[in-house]
Design an enzyme around this catalytic site. Structure first.
Site, PDB file in Angstrom:
ATOM      1  N   HIS A 142       0.604  -1.479   0.249  1.00  0.00           N
ATOM      2  CA  HIS A 142      -0.087   0.001  -0.217  1.00  0.00           C
ATOM      3  C   HIS A 142       0.558   1.381   0.290  1.00  0.00           C
ATOM      4  O   HIS A 142       1.724   1.437   1.156  1.00  0.00           O
ATOM      5  CB  HIS A 142      -1.084  -0.171   1.303  1.00  0.00           C
ATOM      6  CG  HIS A 142      -1.778   1.334   1.436  1.00  0.00           C
ATOM      7  ND1 HIS A 142      -3.665   0.923   0.487  1.00  0.00           N
ATOM      8  CD2 HIS A 142      -1.722   2.533   1.943  1.00  0.00           C
ATOM      9  CE1 HIS A 142      -3.567   2.491   0.906  1.00  0.00           C
ATOM     10  NE2 HIS A 142      -2.630   3.076   1.374  1.00  0.00           N
TER      11      HIS A 142
ATOM     12  N   HIS B 257      -2.116   4.240  -8.326  1.00  0.00           N
ATOM     13  CA  HIS B 257      -2.926   3.189  -9.142  1.00  0.00           C
ATOM     14  C   HIS B 257      -2.358   4.400  -9.916  1.00  0.00           C
ATOM     15  O   HIS B 257      -2.563   5.297 -10.678  1.00  0.00           O
ATOM     16  CB  HIS B 257      -4.114   2.412  -9.469  1.00  0.00           C
ATOM     17  CG  HIS B 257      -4.863   3.380  -8.788  1.00  0.00           C
ATOM     18  ND1 HIS B 257      -5.513   4.180  -7.581  1.00  0.00           N
ATOM     19  CD2 HIS B 257      -6.128   4.029 -10.070  1.00  0.00           C
ATOM     20  CE1 HIS B 257      -6.472   5.411  -7.746  1.00  0.00           C
ATOM     21  NE2 HIS B 257      -6.732   5.399  -9.067  1.00  0.00           N
TER      22      HIS B 257
HETATM   23  P1  5GP Z   1      -8.994   7.153  -9.591  1.00  0.00           P
HETATM   24  O1  5GP Z   1     -10.506   7.742  -9.561  1.00  0.00           O
HETATM   25  O2  5GP Z   1      -8.896   6.333  -8.349  1.00  0.00           O
HETATM   26  O3  5GP Z   1      -8.025   7.089 -10.672  1.00  0.00           O
HETATM   27  O4  5GP Z   1      -9.579   5.804 -10.622  1.00  0.00           O
HETATM   28  C1  5GP Z   1      -9.980   4.695  -9.351  1.00  0.00           C
HETATM   29  C2  5GP Z   1     -10.185   3.212 -10.720  1.00  0.00           C
HETATM   30  O5  5GP Z   1     -10.886   2.598  -9.866  1.00  0.00           O
HETATM   31  C3  5GP Z   1     -11.396   3.874 -10.903  1.00  0.00           C
HETATM   32  O6  5GP Z   1     -11.184   4.097 -12.880  1.00  0.00           O
HETATM   33  C4  5GP Z   1     -12.719   2.837 -10.656  1.00  0.00           C
HETATM   34  O7  5GP Z   1     -13.950   2.397 -12.587  1.00  0.00           O
HETATM   35  C5  5GP Z   1     -11.930   1.645 -11.067  1.00  0.00           C
HETATM   36  N1  5GP Z   1     -12.552   0.374 -10.058  1.00  0.00           N
HETATM   37  C6  5GP Z   1     -13.501   0.955  -8.694  1.00  0.00           C
HETATM   38  N2  5GP Z   1     -13.884   0.615  -7.588  1.00  0.00           N
HETATM   39  C7  5GP Z   1     -13.155  -0.721  -8.258  1.00  0.00           C
HETATM   40  C8  5GP Z   1     -13.455  -2.487  -8.653  1.00  0.00           C
HETATM   41  O8  5GP Z   1     -13.751  -2.419  -7.281  1.00  0.00           O
HETATM   42  N3  5GP Z   1     -12.957  -3.249  -9.493  1.00  0.00           N
HETATM   43  C9  5GP Z   1     -12.175  -1.997 -10.041  1.00  0.00           C
HETATM   44  N4  5GP Z   1     -11.535  -3.664 -11.004  1.00  0.00           N
HETATM   45  N5  5GP Z   1     -11.904  -1.254 -10.712  1.00  0.00           N
HETATM   46  C10 5GP Z   1     -12.569  -0.294  -9.302  1.00  0.00           C
HETATM   47 ZN    ZN Z   2      -3.586  -0.411  -0.437  1.00  0.00          ZN
END
Ligand code: 5GP
Ligand code: ZN
Length: 112
Positions: free
Chosen positions: A45, A98
């Site tokens: 993490h 990520h």
């Molecule tokens: P952020 O908005 O933090 O840059 O990106 C988070 C990403 O995680 C988003 O594109 C969202 O669709 C993805 N995401 C959120 N929850 C899940 C999940 O439970 N499984 C997967 N595979 N992707 C997820």
């Molecule tokens: Zn984490």
């Protein structure tokens, strides 16, 4: 720790795995914004890009090696985008570092 992506790494929450090794895990985004939309994360993490330090930065280099490998596998020869959102105003919704690897369509710049 109650972290969604830590739970994906451990398998507690299922995902569509694309790649895994000792330090890195990659899986398909659940809400893809492009024909190819893969999330590449460190297994250990790290909250966000703001928490990258001399002690943990080697995994980031490795993530970019993995990204290049996956991009080739996915035949993204025309180009692809790697994005990390850091913090609330950038739209980071999951607080585990990520990198979005996206391809298979045209992208505009600057991103909105
Ligand atoms: P952020 O908005 O933090 O840059 O990106 C988070 C990403 O995680 C988003 O594109 C969202 O669709 C993805 N995401 C959120 N929850 C899940 C999940 O439970 N499984 C997967 N595979 N992707 C997820
Ligand atoms: Zn984490």
């Amino acid at each position: 720790m109650d972290c969604l992506f830590c739970k994906i790494v451990s398998g507690e929450i299922p995902s569509t795995k694309v790649y895994e090794d000792e330090t890195v895990f990659a899986f398909k985004d659940i809400e893809p914004q492009a024909p190819v939309h893969i999330l590449i994360i460190p297994k250990k993490h790290i909250t966000s890009a703001a928490d990258i330090t001399a002690e943990n930065s080697s995994v980031v280099a490795h993530i970019f090696e993995v990204a290049a490998k996956i991009a080739k596998q996915e035949k993204l020869d025309d180009g692809f985008r790697i994005v990390t959102n850091c913090g609330d105003s950038a739209g980071q919704s999951v607080k585990h570092l990520h990198f979005h690897l996206m391809g298979g369509r045209e992208f505009t710049w600057p991103a909105g």
